[in-house]
Design an enzyme around this catalytic site. Structure first.
Site, mmCIF file in Angstrom:
data_model
loop_
_atom_site.group_PDB
_atom_site.id
_atom_site.type_symbol
_atom_site.label_atom_id
_atom_site.label_comp_id
_atom_site.label_asym_id
_atom_site.label_seq_id
_atom_site.Cartn_x
_atom_site.Cartn_y
_atom_site.Cartn_z
ATOM 1 N N THR A 29 31.214 -25.922 -95.182
ATOM 2 C CA THR A 29 33.315 -26.282 -96.056
ATOM 3 C C THR A 29 33.539 -25.540 -95.327
ATOM 4 O O THR A 29 35.235 -25.045 -94.359
ATOM 5 C CB THR A 29 33.408 -28.145 -95.213
ATOM 6 N N TYR A 97 21.065 -27.108 -107.871
ATOM 7 C CA TYR A 97 22.696 -27.941 -108.406
ATOM 8 C C TYR A 97 22.847 -29.376 -109.778
ATOM 9 O O TYR A 97 21.788 -29.621 -110.141
ATOM 10 C CB TYR A 97 22.164 -28.903 -107.453
ATOM 11 N N TRP A 98 23.818 -28.286 -109.907
ATOM 12 C CA TRP A 98 24.423 -29.457 -111.061
ATOM 13 C C TRP A 98 25.787 -29.988 -110.274
ATOM 14 O O TRP A 98 27.341 -29.467 -110.715
ATOM 15 C CB TRP A 98 25.117 -28.647 -111.873
ATOM 16 N N ARG A 163 21.443 -31.666 -95.781
ATOM 17 C CA ARG A 163 20.547 -30.833 -96.795
ATOM 18 C C ARG A 163 19.734 -32.213 -97.600
ATOM 19 O O ARG A 163 20.406 -33.299 -97.817
ATOM 20 C CB ARG A 163 21.030 -30.190 -97.939
ATOM 21 N N GLY A 223 20.056 -19.631 -84.128
ATOM 22 C CA GLY A 223 19.865 -19.193 -84.911
ATOM 23 C C GLY A 223 19.895 -17.633 -83.781
ATOM 24 O O GLY A 223 20.698 -17.415 -82.803
ATOM 25 N N ALA A 252 25.550 -18.437 -91.522
ATOM 26 C CA ALA A 252 26.097 -17.691 -90.063
ATOM 27 C C ALA A 252 26.397 -19.364 -89.096
ATOM 28 O O ALA A 252 27.100 -19.210 -88.862
ATOM 29 C CB ALA A 252 24.390 -17.547 -90.073
ATOM 30 N N ASP A 254 28.252 -21.558 -90.609
ATOM 31 C CA ASP A 254 29.797 -21.783 -91.043
ATOM 32 C C ASP A 254 30.555 -21.063 -90.072
ATOM 33 O O ASP A 254 31.662 -21.008 -90.111
ATOM 34 C CB ASP A 254 29.760 -21.784 -92.043
#
Ligand code: ADP
Length: 303
Positions: A29, A97-98, A163, A223, A252, A254
């Site tokens: 975002t 990720y954290w 995701r 795409g 791409a 975003d």
């Protein structure tokens, strides 16, 4: 068009080489907010951060990009979300990720009045990743607000970024996406993510499903295969004008969104907005990283 964008931006560590990492910031975002601003739009980013040094740097960077920060809430004594990008021997990128307890997840629980603040905007943009940040009760509060916001004439814009690892189960994600599908006016979709979540296999089916659920404008990005766009009266395909060999496809979709929305804010037609999105995305994927250098021209004919 006064636009508020809700989501999470994280600290990014990338390009490991001899255990040295490059420090950056990223999030779907936020990327959209930056490209919207670079294409001439006026947006506020709505999230929560900490009061630590990296959060302060993030705020400065957003402000330098012209992205508004007046609705960013600060939660002292926390740490912002972080992800690390590792390239394996084959050049494939892996993300770690954290972010489980990042401040952005607590935005709506700790600062519920932020939603009242958003009433003054013409449009609110959020993504499937935004939805995944919150508990189901909090998501319901957000969706109720968005329904109300749309009911009083606001434009609700949704990008389906899905995701799987952000969700406890496919059914949880599916329920959340089905709910927002009945609220969004303008859907800026990734066909790949529609396939991943719903097993969708046809762009026309996908378009019909979203329009039937109440969207008034739908854009399906696929795409290099081009876009299928439609509204309640018309639908049309737009081939990618110039297919390029990407250097890095991060952001791409975003960046497409950012340019599309800036074009919409200027009152341009759906076809022209798509064209603006395609041009910007093609420039972005020819550079490394989500946010490309500022001297890259993102508006066709403006160089
Ligand atoms: P998302 O990241 O949301 O899945 P896509 O992969 O569909 O989005 O890409 C977004 C846009 O980027 C596409 O609609 C297209 O305009 C542009 N794009 C993607 N790949 C290429 C390419 N190889 N050449 C030119 N433009 C491309």
């Amino acid at each position: 068009m006064r636009l508020a964008i809700i989501g999470e931006c994280m600290v990014e560590l990338s390009n490991s080489e001899n255990d040295l990492y490059h420090l950056g910031f990223g999030g779907d975002t936020l990327n959209t907010a930056v490209y919207y601003s670079r294409c001439g739009g006026d947006a506020e980013y709505v999230t929560a951060l900490s009061d630590d040094i990296l959060s302060k740097k993030m705020l400065q960077q957003w402000q330098a990009e012209g992205v508004g920060t007046q609705h960013v809430k600060i939660m002292p004594n926390t740490v912002p979300g972080l992800y690390l990008i590792e390239n394996d021997d084959g050049g494939e990128r892996h993300f770690h990720y954290w972010r489980t307890h990042s401040p952005a997840r607590y935005l709506l629980d700790n600062f519920p009045r932020v939603l009242d603040e958003l009433n003054e905007y013409d449009a609110i943009f959020l993504s499937g990743i935004t939805l995944s940040l919150y508990s189901s009760d909090t998501r319901k509060m957000l969706c109720d607000f968005l329904q109300y916001f749309r009911g009083r004439g606001g434009l609700v814009i949704f990008d389906n970024n899905y995701r799987p690892r952000n969700w406890s189960s496919v059914s949880e994600a599916s329920a959340a996406f089905n709910e927002i599908m009945h609220i969004a006016d303008l859907a800026l979709l990734s066909m790949e993510d529609e396939i991943a979540l719903h097993g969708e296999h046809s762009m026309p089916n996908c378009l019909a499903r979203w329009l039937k659920s109440g969207a008034t404008e739908v854009v399906i990005k696929n795409g290099a295969e081009g876009v299928l766009a439609g509204n309640t009266t018309d639908s049309f395909k737009v081939a990618v004008p110039t297919v390029v060999k990407p250097v890095d496809t991060t952001a791409a979709g975003d960046s497409f969104n950012g340019a599309f929305l800036a074009s919409k804010a200027r009152g341009q037609s759906l076809a022209m907005c798509v064209r603006a999105g395609q041009y910007c995305a093609a420039q972005v994927i020819m550079h490394k990283g989500a946010i490309v250098p500022r001297d890259v021209n993102l508006i066709e004919g403006a160089a």
